[in-house]
Design a protein around this motif. Structure first.
Motif, short mmCIF file in Angstrom:
data_model
loop_
_atom_site.label_atom_id
_atom_site.label_comp_id
_atom_site.label_asym_id
_atom_site.label_seq_id
_atom_site.Cartn_x
_atom_site.Cartn_y
_atom_site.Cartn_z
N ARG A 36 0.86 -1.20 0.00
CA ARG A 36 0.00 0.00 0.00
C ARG A 36 0.89 1.24 0.00
O ARG A 36 1.76 1.39 0.85
N VAL B 122 -2.54 -0.31 -3.85
CA VAL B 122 -1.64 -1.45 -3.75
C VAL B 122 -0.81 -1.50 -5.03
O VAL B 122 -1.34 -1.77 -6.12
N HIS C 240 -8.11 1.00 -6.68
CA HIS C 240 -7.79 1.33 -5.30
C HIS C 240 -8.75 0.67 -4.31
O HIS C 240 -8.72 0.96 -3.12
N LYS D 234 -5.47 -5.74 -3.60
CA LYS D 234 -4.24 -6.42 -3.16
C LYS D 234 -4.44 -7.93 -3.16
O LYS D 234 -3.55 -8.69 -3.59
#
Length: 589
Positions: free
Chosen positions: A408, A446, A557, A562
């Motif tokens: 991040r 990420v 985002h 991730k």
């Protein structure tokens, strides 16, 4: 010499198309000739096939007729001793006349030892009585019961007398010809009582009587004719005999027999029976389709297969030529790449060398100049590093070894730091950056910060290279539809619409005369695309010739980005590990 060079150049650039035309023209000529051949075959084959089927029917009819004729000759070859003319009683006594005219014992002995499967009743006939009053004597014999019949239908008696009448008449008028050949005659005036008659002659070849038989229609059709058909069909039609329908029709075209069920008309081709049952006709047809339909299917099947084969061949040629063309273009791109990279390396190295020599020789005393030269050297060094990094990254991407460290990060910080490191180079070329960012803080993304910075630098580098007199670059940072976007806009030469999707291909450079003198490796945008897609994002371009271009990086985002990226990486690592194990020496799959 110039015209020869031009010709060679044209041949070199269009050799693939010339090869395609050289293959396509003979192929088209072959298809045209095959079409004409199939068309002619389609026009003549039905008639030829009908003639073939007619010949088959003729052979079947001849075989059955020949068998019947030979068997009838054998069965009706009654010895002449059967007939002796002794008339002990001049008074009319029919039984006495019959007994005195025909030797029944000889008749019985002969007919019982010479059976004929197709006869339902046999008979012999002669003339008996005093000279002034002769009587036609016909004696009937049952071949099944092996006995004489005294009671017969009057239609049968009349038919027997009528069939033997010609020969009886010769005896009546004492006009007996000398016969050396025993010709059979057939009487079918009564379809229910069809008769074959044979004259009987003595040792002097004189007619002394007749022998005849009534034919069994069922035996003739179901046994003799059907047997001949069953035996001959597989020999004459080895591949499709099960699809051949043989029929027998009468003079009213009514079906009498067929070897298998069918629908529609009873025949396509007919042939008459010319010895017995002459009012019947043999017919033949195909059970599923007519000759015209068969030929039409054969024509379209073959022409379709030929067209399909030709299309596959042409497709293969096109793919081969396309692959060859791509290989040639790729080879040319690689050659241009080497040339452009050499230029890209030589230019900053020359600047670094010049400024370094100035500093080494002490010709520059002003501290501001020394600081300026140092900044130039640092900027050119960064430019060299960026170029080398692009080449190394491209090599890793091509070999599948490029990896990223996701975490991040603050996208705004990455953009700001990148612009700060790129500031010196921008000032060197006189460019001004207008940076716009949202008022609210952007969510963390990420990402691999170094990779995103490299992609951003590549876009800035392109904006510098392809700008014209208006040296302004707009950088915008936004949040849109679940993505954080980084856009880089210039006011340069722009990109044609047809090239917008191609600029992200490796080694591809726009074939525009305006960019002829602009050097580049052709790798920057392909690396940008790979980096962004590895982050589950996308890169887009909007451009107009003469108005500039805008490249936009879209990075997700959301909270699951991730997890998705890490899952994809894990799958990729597992696959690479499996493939690595499979490729180990002695490994088993």
């Amino acid at each position: 010499m110039s015209s020869i060079s031009k010709l060679k150049d044209v041949l070199r650039r269009h050799v693939l198309w010339l090869g395609f035309i050289g293959v396509a023209i003979p192929l088209i000529i072959h298809l045209y000739q095959q079409y004409n051949s199939l068309s002619n075959f389609q026009a003549t084959w039905p008639d030829a096939h009908r003639a073939y089927m007619r010949r088959y029917l003729s052979n079947v009819a001849d075989k059955v007729n020949r068998n019947y004729e030979e068997a009838a000759l054998e069965t009706l070859n009654v010895p002449s001793e059967v007939f002796y003319h002794e008339y002990p009683d001049p008074e009319f006594d029919y039984n006495a006349i019959v007994n005195s005219a025909v030797n029944r014992q000889i008749v019985h002995s002969y007919f019982s030892t010479h059976p004929f499967n197709g006869a339902r009743m046999l008979f012999v006939g002669t003339m008996a009585g005093p000279n002034e009053q002769n009587y036609a004597i016909v004696t009937f014999y049952d071949p099944i019961a092996c006995s004489f019949k005294t009671k017969v239908l009057w239609q049968e008696r009349m038919a027997a007398h009528a069939a033997a009448a010609n020969w009886m008449g010769m005896l009546l008028v004492n006009h007996t010809p000398y016969l050396k050949s025993m010709k059979l005659t057939v009487d079918e005036r009564d379809p229910k009582n069809r008769i074959i008659v044979r004259p009987i002659v003595n040792e002097k070849y004189q007619i002394v009587g007749v022998a005849g038989m009534f034919l069994n229609e069922g035996v003739f059709i179901k046994e003799n004719l059907a047997s001949a058909i069953r035996e001959s069909l597989p020999e004459v039609f080895p591949d499709k005999y099960q699809d051949v329908v043989i029929t027998v029709t009468n003079k009213d075209d009514k079906l009498v027999y067929s070897n298998q069920p069918f629908e529609g008309k009873a025949y396509d081709v007919t042939w008459p029976l010319n010895f017995i049952f002459t009012d019947y006709s043999l017919g033949i047809r195909m059970r599923t389709m007519t000759e015209d339909q068969m030929m039409s299917r054969y024509f379209w099947t073959n022409i379709s297969f030929s067209i399909l084969t030709s299309l596959v061949l042409i497709g293969g040629i096109i793919l081969t030529l396309h692959a060859a063309s791509r290989a040639m273009k790729l080879s040319q791109m690689k050659a241009d790449f080497v040339s452009n990279v050499s230029h890209e390396l030589r230019t900053p190295l020359a600047s670094i060398r010049v400024f370094g020599e100035f500093l080494k020789l002490g010709r520059v005393k002003d501290q501001n100049k020394i600081h300026e030269y140092g900044e130039y050297i640092e900027a050119e060094s960064r430019r060299l590093s960026q170029l080398i990094n692009n080449i190394l990254d491209f090599s890793k991407i091509e070999s599948g070894q490029k990896t990223y460290q996701f975490e991040r990060s603050d996208i705004e910080q990455v953009v700001s730091d990148t612009l700060k490191t790129f500031e010196v180079l921008l000032e060197q070329y006189g460019f001004k950056i207008r940076y716009s960012k949202p008022s609210n803080a952007l969510p963390p993304v990420v990402m691999d910060s170094n990779a995103i910075a490299q992609a951003f630098i590549n876009l800035l580098d392109n904006a510098v290279k392809y700008s014209t007199a208006e040296k302004e670059i707009d950088v915008r940072l936004r949040r849109e539809n679940g993505f954080v976007t980084i856009s880089v806009s210039d006011h340069g030469i722009g990109i044609a619409r047809e090239d917008c999707d191609k600029v992200f291909d490796k080694f591809y450079r726009v074939g525009n005369c305006l960019v002829h003198d602009v050097k580049g490796s052709g790798l920057g945008l392909s690396i940008v695309k790979h980096i962004v897609e590895a982050h589950q994002g996308k890169v887009t371009v909007e451009s107009e010739l003469g108005r500039g271009s805008t490249f936009v990086i879209h990075l997700p985002h959301d909270e699951n980005s991730k997890a998705r990226i890490e899952a994809d990486l894990q799958d990729s690592e597992n696959m690479n590990r499996i493939l690595g194990q499979d490729l180990q020496p002695g490994s088993q799959s």
